[in-house]
Design a protein around this motif. Structure first.
Motif, PDB file in Angstrom:
ATOM      1  N   LEU A  34      67.026  57.495  48.666  1.00 63.32           N
ATOM      2  CA  LEU A  34      65.698  57.811  49.188  1.00 63.32           C
ATOM      3  C   LEU A  34      64.707  56.687  48.915  1.00 63.32           C
ATOM      4  O   LEU A  34      63.856  56.383  49.759  1.00 63.32           O
ATOM      5  N   LEU A  38      62.663  54.820  51.811  1.00 64.24           N
ATOM      6  CA  LEU A  38      61.198  54.849  51.799  1.00 64.24           C
ATOM      7  C   LEU A  38      60.603  53.539  51.298  1.00 64.24           C
ATOM      8  O   LEU A  38      59.490  53.519  50.768  1.00 64.24           O
ATOM      9  N   VAL A  48      59.973  63.561  47.939  1.00 68.16           N
ATOM     10  CA  VAL A  48      60.877  63.958  49.024  1.00 68.16           C
ATOM     11  C   VAL A  48      62.172  64.526  48.455  1.00 68.16           C
ATOM     12  O   VAL A  48      62.700  65.528  48.954  1.00 68.16           O
ATOM     13  N   ASN A  49      62.663  63.908  47.392  1.00 67.42           N
ATOM     14  CA  ASN A  49      63.881  64.393  46.737  1.00 67.42           C
ATOM     15  C   ASN A  49      63.699  65.822  46.243  1.00 67.42           C
ATOM     16  O   ASN A  49      64.562  66.682  46.445  1.00 67.42           O
ATOM     17  N   LEU A  52      63.612  68.214  49.213  1.00 66.05           N
ATOM     18  CA  LEU A  52      64.955  68.407  49.758  1.00 66.05           C
ATOM     19  C   LEU A  52      65.778  69.349  48.883  1.00 66.05           C
ATOM     20  O   LEU A  52      66.524  70.189  49.396  1.00 66.05           O
TER      21      LEU A  52
END
Length: 135
Positions: A34, A38, A48-49, A52
């Protein structure tokens, strides 16, 4: 205790344990990927991790809960194993499809970012080269 209830308890314990293990593994190992997708933004990669992982838990645990109910009453040990193998096999397939879907989408985002980086020239053009006669 009824054999059907025993099968449900085993199914829930194994399914939840598998979901947690896969989510943690993906979270730990996917963070580097990621960050690359990014463009090195570590804070955004962590956010984001985390999102998710939460989505992964919600979808998979929701599926595990919906797939809990069985069609038939289990009457013997063989029925317990058959029911568990079917249910756990489907859960494992769903976990795999979810993982492949995430990797596919992130890889597409990564490729798009790499193409955008290649389109930008590293140095601004300095001037024009005169055309040679006869070329």
């Amino acid at each position: 205790m009824d054999r059907t209830v025993i099968a449900y308890v085993i199914y829930l314990a194994v399914s939840i344990a598998l979901t947690v293990w896969v989510a943690r593994t993906l979270s730990r190992n996917g963070r580097v990927f990621l960050a690359d997708v990014l463009h090195g933004d570590e804070k955004l990669a962590d956010a984001v991790n985390h999102l998710l992982v939460v989505g992964f838990y919600l979808v998979n645990l929701g599926f595990v809960a919906l797939y809990l109910s069985g069609d038939d009453t289990i009457v013997d040990a063989r029925g317990v194993f058959e029911a568990l193998s079917t249910k756990l096999g489907v859960v494992l397939l769903v976990l795999g499809v979810m993982h492949l879907g995430n990797v596919y989408v992130l890889n597409r985002i990564r490729r798009r970012g790499l193409l955008e980086r290649e389109e930008i020239p590293p140095v601004r053009p300095q001037g024009r080269v005169a055309a040679t006669p006869g070329a």
